[in-house]
Design a protein around this motif. Structure first.
Motif, mmCIF file in Angstrom:
data_model
loop_
_atom_site.group_PDB
_atom_site.id
_atom_site.type_symbol
_atom_site.label_atom_id
_atom_site.label_comp_id
_atom_site.label_asym_id
_atom_site.label_seq_id
_atom_site.Cartn_x
_atom_site.Cartn_y
_atom_site.Cartn_z
ATOM 1 N N GLU A 1 0.828 -1.209 0.000
ATOM 2 C CA GLU A 1 0.000 0.000 0.000
ATOM 3 C C GLU A 1 0.860 1.256 0.000
ATOM 4 O OE1 GLU A 1 -2.634 -0.294 3.314
ATOM 5 O OE2 GLU A 1 -3.589 -2.109 2.557
ATOM 6 N N LYS A 2 1.927 1.255 0.774
ATOM 7 C CA LYS A 2 2.789 2.436 0.893
ATOM 8 C C LYS A 2 4.064 2.219 0.090
ATOM 9 C CE LYS A 2 1.160 3.395 5.548
ATOM 10 N NZ LYS A 2 1.543 3.540 6.950
ATOM 11 N N THR A 3 3.999 2.497 -1.203
ATOM 12 C CA THR A 3 5.149 2.233 -2.062
ATOM 13 C C THR A 3 6.329 3.157 -1.756
ATOM 14 O OG1 THR A 3 4.218 3.679 -3.748
ATOM 15 C CG2 THR A 3 3.738 1.329 -3.928
ATOM 16 N N HIS A 4 6.070 4.343 -1.246
ATOM 17 C CA HIS A 4 7.142 5.278 -0.930
ATOM 18 C C HIS A 4 8.001 4.789 0.236
ATOM 19 C CE1 HIS A 4 4.064 6.320 2.024
ATOM 20 N NE2 HIS A 4 5.033 6.836 2.750
ATOM 21 N N ARG A 5 7.474 3.898 1.038
ATOM 22 C CA ARG A 5 8.197 3.411 2.222
ATOM 23 C C ARG A 5 9.451 2.618 1.831
ATOM 24 N NH1 ARG A 5 10.040 4.582 6.774
ATOM 25 N NH2 ARG A 5 10.128 2.891 8.262
#
Length: 65
Positions: free
Chosen positions: A39-43
């Motif tokens: 869900e949080k690809t930037h992580r």
């Protein structure tokens, strides 16, 4: 994202523990990406940069000591 000033105040043992935790998180994120559950690809990039920061600080502390 971790601030460099916060990391500099930690001991080498604390940094090693943090590094281990981030590597586990990185593994889990790669697993999520492979299965399409991320869900949080930037992580991914944040964790990678934090690992690099901590590795650099550990290297600095070993050469100074």
């Amino acid at each position: 994202m971790t601030k460099i000033a916060d990391l500099r105040s930690q001991t080498a043992d604390q940094l090693s523990d943090e590094l281990l935790k981030l590597k586990k998180e990185q593994f889990n994120l790669r697993f999520q990406a492979a299965t399409g559950q991320m869900e949080k690809t930037h992580r991914v990039s944040e964790v990678r940069k934090d690992i690099a920061r901590i590795s650099t600080l550990l290297r600095e502390k070993r050469t100074v000591a």
